[in-house]
Design an enzyme around this catalytic site. Structure first.
Site, short mmCIF file in Angstrom:
data_model
loop_
_atom_site.label_atom_id
_atom_site.label_comp_id
_atom_site.label_asym_id
_atom_site.label_seq_id
_atom_site.Cartn_x
_atom_site.Cartn_y
_atom_site.Cartn_z
N ARG A 142 0.83 -1.21 0.00
CA ARG A 142 0.00 0.00 0.00
C ARG A 142 0.87 1.26 0.00
NH1 ARG A 142 -2.85 2.26 4.86
NH2 ARG A 142 -4.22 3.91 4.09
N HIS A 166 0.46 3.99 -2.93
CA HIS A 166 0.04 5.36 -2.64
C HIS A 166 1.14 6.38 -2.94
CE1 HIS A 166 -3.77 4.73 -0.02
NE2 HIS A 166 -3.64 3.76 -0.91
N TRP A 187 -10.83 -8.39 2.13
CA TRP A 187 -11.58 -8.63 0.89
C TRP A 187 -11.71 -10.12 0.59
CZ3 TRP A 187 -8.21 -4.48 1.34
CH2 TRP A 187 -8.71 -3.21 1.04
#
Length: 374
Positions: free
Chosen positions: A124, A128, A267
């Site tokens: 991540r 990002h 998820w």
């Protein structure tokens, strides 16, 4: 969980067994990390001194070290990086492989943190730090690693990434010659590859920027939005519908935290193993609105243990997005191929081509491959 002794069993988790493996923040000076000294393996020849001399002549070493002009200092830094590339004044691929290995070994130190692996949060960070690119203004992207600075480090989309930045700082202390942009994106490559994902082509050459280069808020996806928002955000980076859907497949890894994004849950059932399960679950499960006090998100009706964001669910509702999502649900091989290509592009956003140390990206070896050959 992902302790070192459990690495192999985890990679054979139920949702990946049928799929073959193919593959703290500290205080910063106004001027970012100085140009790293040559490592022991670097070549030293007349070309080196000529190249560096040219860069110094263009920008002036004194300007680089002491100028109050951020833009001038950064331009000189970029010039020096280009000169170093031309003079082969760079660490070798083997040096970067050592950094990769240290990052990969760090994943297993997570203990009870996030399903036993630091891999998802480091991925991540890489995502990002690269996804802030604007193709029209040619600002943002991975070149300057500006998430080190406020206010970018405090943007809502970056909540919780101090964990990943602090972890990467440990690696930086051991390998001070590597830039933050290279370190963070290499961390993303290691995360994908060590969690049973595809190979991600990668090459170094990023430079460290200044606080003035920090990007404005709002350049990263807002999970509460729909298809038009996704196209605006990813289109600004230069990605089309197919690439938007492929990048969304990164949600096969990790989970959301109510204390950070406001959303909660994983998820997939195997959040530390990369597969196309994210897409399969989107189509195979019945998704309903979660009844809770947090922001709107979906949960699977059967177990109520999984979640999908509005920006995830729209992949099944938008006609163009749906055809790609369906194709990835049907073929893990196709998903891996497309994901590899688009993530490699994502990690290079904002980096001038001439700064890269190699004309073509490298393929780094994962830990298992190196263990096999020893």
């Amino acid at each position: 969980m992902s302790f070192a002794l459990l690495r192999a069993p985890l990679r054979k988790a139920a949702f990946s067994a049928a799929i073959p493996r193919t593959a703290v923040r500290t205080s910063y000076r106004k001027f970012s990390t100085p140009t790293p000294p040559p490592p022991p393996k670097a070549k030293s020849n007349n070309g080196l001194f000529i190249g560096l001399g040219a860069a110094i002549a263009v920008g002036g070493l004194a300007v680089y070290l002491y100028s109050d002009s951020t833009e001038t200092g950064t331009a000189v830094k970029s010039g020096i990086q280009v000169a170093k590339v031309k003079a082969n004044f760079v660490p070798t691929k083997e040096d970067y492989q050592k950094v990769y290995n240290k990052i990969a070994e760090l994943f297993d130190e997570a203990g009870e943190y996030d399903d036993g692996s630091y891999g998802p949060v480091i991925l991540r960070l890489a995502w990002h730090s690269s996804g802030t690119y604007d193709k029209d203004t040619k600002t943002g992207g991975s070149n300057y690693a500006t998430m080190r600075f406020e206010p970018e480090s405090l943007h809502g989309a970056n909540a919780g990434l101090n964990v990943a930045r602090d972890l990467m700082e440990k690696i930086k202390q051991e390998f001070p010659w590597i830039t933050y942009g290279d370190l963070w994106t290499l961390g993303g490559v290691a995360a994908v590859q060590e969690m049973s994902g595809p190979k991600i082509p990668w090459r170094p050459g990023r430079i460290d920027g200044h606080a003035e280069h920090a990007t404005p808020d709002g350049r990263l996806p807002d999970a509460s939005q729909g298809g038009d928002h996704l196209r605006n955000i990813f289109g600004r980076m230069g990605f089309n519908d197919q690439e938007i859907v492929a990048l969304s497949g990164a949600h096969a890894l990790g989970r959301c935290h109510s204390s950070r994004s406001g959303y909660e849950g994983p998820w997939t059932f195997s959040p530390t193993t990369m597969t196309n399960d994210f897409f399969k679950l989107l189509f195979d499960e019945k998704w309903v609105w979660k009844k809770w006090s947090g922001p709107k998100q979906y949960e699977d009706k059967k177990t109520k243990t999984l979640m999908m964001l509005p920006t995830d669910y729209v992949l099944t509702q938008d006609k163009s997005f749906r055809k790609y999502a369906r194709a990835y649900a049907d073929s893990n091989e196709l998903f891996f191929k497309d994901f590899s290509a688009v993530v490699a592009r994502l990690f290079e956003l904002g980096v001038p081509t001439e700064q890269f140390v190699a004309p073509e990206p490298w393929i780094m070896k994962n830990l298992d491959e190196q263990d096999t050959k020893q």
